[in-house]
Design an enzyme around this catalytic site. Structure first.
Site, PDB file in Angstrom:
ATOM      1  N   HIS A 100       0.862  -1.177   0.000  1.00 43.96           N
ATOM      2  CA  HIS A 100       0.000   0.000   0.000  1.00 43.96           C
ATOM      3  C   HIS A 100       0.904   1.233   0.000  1.00 43.96           C
ATOM      4  CE1 HIS A 100      -3.945  -2.016   1.587  1.00 43.96           C
ATOM      5  NE2 HIS A 100      -3.792  -2.121   0.283  1.00 43.96           N
TER       6      HIS A 100
ATOM      7  N   ASP B 141       1.052   4.062   1.447  1.00 39.59           N
ATOM      8  CA  ASP B 141       1.549   4.696   2.680  1.00 39.59           C
ATOM      9  C   ASP B 141       2.625   3.857   3.377  1.00 39.59           C
ATOM     10  OD1 ASP B 141      -0.640   2.900   3.130  1.00 39.59           O
ATOM     11  OD2 ASP B 141      -0.870   3.663   5.164  1.00 39.59           O
TER      12      ASP B 141
ATOM     13  N   HIS C 182      -4.440  -8.669   6.241  1.00 42.55           N
ATOM     14  CA  HIS C 182      -4.827  -7.332   5.834  1.00 42.55           C
ATOM     15  C   HIS C 182      -5.608  -7.436   4.521  1.00 42.55           C
ATOM     16  CE1 HIS C 182      -4.782  -3.065   6.132  1.00 42.55           C
ATOM     17  NE2 HIS C 182      -3.955  -2.839   5.145  1.00 42.55           N
TER      18      HIS C 182
ATOM     19  N   ASP D  30       0.343  -3.760   8.927  1.00 45.69           N
ATOM     20  CA  ASP D  30      -1.119  -3.603   9.002  1.00 45.69           C
ATOM     21  C   ASP D  30      -1.778  -4.975   9.070  1.00 45.69           C
ATOM     22  OD1 ASP D  30      -0.382  -1.031   8.577  1.00 45.69           O
ATOM     23  OD2 ASP D  30      -1.721  -0.683   6.872  1.00 45.69           O
TER      24      ASP D  30
ATOM     25  N   HIS E 236       0.959   3.294  14.181  1.00 51.54           N
ATOM     26  CA  HIS E 236       0.026   3.312  13.049  1.00 51.54           C
ATOM     27  C   HIS E 236      -1.347   3.829  13.487  1.00 51.54           C
ATOM     28  CE1 HIS E 236      -2.186   1.711   9.502  1.00 51.54           C
ATOM     29  NE2 HIS E 236      -1.033   1.897   8.895  1.00 51.54           N
TER      30      HIS E 236
END
Lengths: 313, 313
Positions: B65, B67, B142, B214, B272
């Site tokens: 992802h 980010d 995730h 994540d 996070h």
């Protein structure tokens, strides 16, 4: 004069420093936002400076080097997180189209709005339908295909002489608005026609802001920037590193000042400083020896064009 | 205990805030640097924190992802500007390979060093030849293919009992070094053999640091992190947004604490955080109700593992 401000989001060249992020400059004109280059960190600076990311917006990329374009990826996603709905225009060298498309695919992100990415050509790149400005492009001289831009406020109607309108028997209201838009009206008091020219001053020329991107100075750019009130120019190096400027296709502060002087600018704003300079005082000094109205951009600086050029006829 | 520090370079989820940049955590172990995820802004944070970017280094991406990975592009170029010569290893989901290759092509940047990009698989990802550690991976849960990592310091020889060595007739010098490396030596004084076991304490187990990336909490991850002294875990949400955590495949602070407790951790570090929380005090409070030894990561925080776990036998 409408809102007309320049936001400096990143003023470093190549490598960010503690004080400077990578290249990004934005112009807010009324309710519209134009972003020039989008180096890493642009989204964070935009959020910090409170730029209106859901409004009408275009992004103009000068060239496809990472320090000018990588921030686009995060900015696109953050605009989506903010539920942007209006389409976003992105202009740049044609590689910007696959850059967005391939990364969107690899990073698997959807957007809440449409991205309209287009290859830039010389001339008028964008003509705002809602606000009174356009953006022009010209080729600059860097180590890869690159463009400089001019943000050009369109000519506006002359000042409205309210006293004269009343004297001619036109009361405040819809008739004033008609006259301001250039249409003749009939006075409800005298019964005579009143022409716009009787109550409007001469048209007011727009203010122009030139943005160089990464480039060597050139006579072509000098001609392009002729008549720009404000010039924001590559100032990567001081006199001491003139050789580096030539080798790396950048500009020294003094060269930027010479171009600004020859182009008849009113204000030079130096930016894109090499990280080797802890402070850029020497660069400003060298530029001012040629062009006194020089300042150095710094991150989070806002330059109010409307306040600086309020009385342009 | 050698240098063993965790650097928090970015602790925000999805959107950066004034205080928090996008995901990036680094571990410096002796002279080697391991970077876990590389969100936008990582290079700037690394420069600000003075991380040794020309040293032996590997980068571990948890998932593709934006980010967590966009910052890689600028970091690669800045390492090159710093004239890095050592190869750089990059591990991640296999898409990391074209992500680097295609962007390098589109942004036309050369590097002064070789990038060795490899797809991660479960198990040992990297076994350091020069320093005493390895990095392990396990699948996390995730919305896209994602991994959690463990940084594992290898078992070290027991403490060397200098008094006992002298008593047994082994003088300080090369013979001590031989014994420390596990070889028997002959005393030049007594003429007798001395075995390593006579002068070395029991082997010292390494300290382990788990990094979730994540993820939803899972029994698989709980098993993977079993025995980690330090767990750095996704803590995007508070109890109030538990539904969001489930829907967006993230973890609440309380869920992170439950996993840390069940895994037998000594220290939980939450990270996070959703940008909706101006301060994360509530998240820390909710986690501490389950697992008292909880702290919140913040940008530029350094956690000294060596100082926190000095006496592990």
């Amino acid at each position: 004069m409408p809102t007309f401000k320049i936001f400096f989001l990143g003023t470093a060249s190549a490598i960010p420093t503690n004080d400077r992020g990578l290249s990004c400059t934005a112009i807010q004109y009324e309710n519209e936002l134009e972003i020039f280059d989008c180096g890493e960190g642009a989204q964070r600076a935009a959020l910090e400076m409170g730029l209106p990311l859901s409004k009408e917006c275009s992004i103009f990329i000068t060239h496809m080097h990472g320090d000018h374009v990588v921030g686009l990826l995060g900015l696109l996603q953050t605009m989506s997180m903010h539920r942007r709905e209006r389409p976003l225009r992105v202009f740049g060298p044609k590689l910007v189209i696959p850059f967005i498309a391939l990364n969107q695919k690899m990073l698997n992100f959807g957007l809440t709005y449409e991205v309209i990415a287009k290859a830039v050509r010389r001339g008028t790149v964008y003509d705002s339908k809602t606000s009174g400005f356009r953006v022009l492009a010209e080729r600059s001289e860097h180590s890869t295909l690159s463009y400089s831009y001019i943000f050009e406020q369109k000519e506006r109607p002359g000042r409205f002489n309210t006293k004269e309108a009343l004297r001619l028997g036109v009361p405040e209201g819809p008739l004033w608005s008609k006259l301001q838009k250039g249409a003749p009206v009939k006075s409800p008091i005298t019964g005579r026609m009143v022409r716009p020219g009787q109550v409007l001053g001469p048209p007011r020329a727009g203010v122009r802001v030139g943005i160089s991107g990464d480039t060597r100075p050139s006579s072509k750019l000098e001609a392009f920037f002729k008549g720009c009130e404000v010039i924001i120019f590559d100032s990567t190096y001081s006199d001491a590193h003139e050789t580096n400027a030539r080798e790396n296709m950048h500009t020294t502060a003094r060269e930027a000042a010479t171009l600004a002087k020859n182009a008849g600018a009113k204000q030079l704003i130096l930016t894109h400083f090499s990280s080797r300079y802890r402070t850029v005082g020497v660069l400003v000094k060298q530029a001012r020896e040629v062009f006194p109205n020089t300042i150095a951009a710094q991150d989070r600086m806002i330059y109010d064009v409307a306040a600086s050029f309020p009385s342009k006829p």
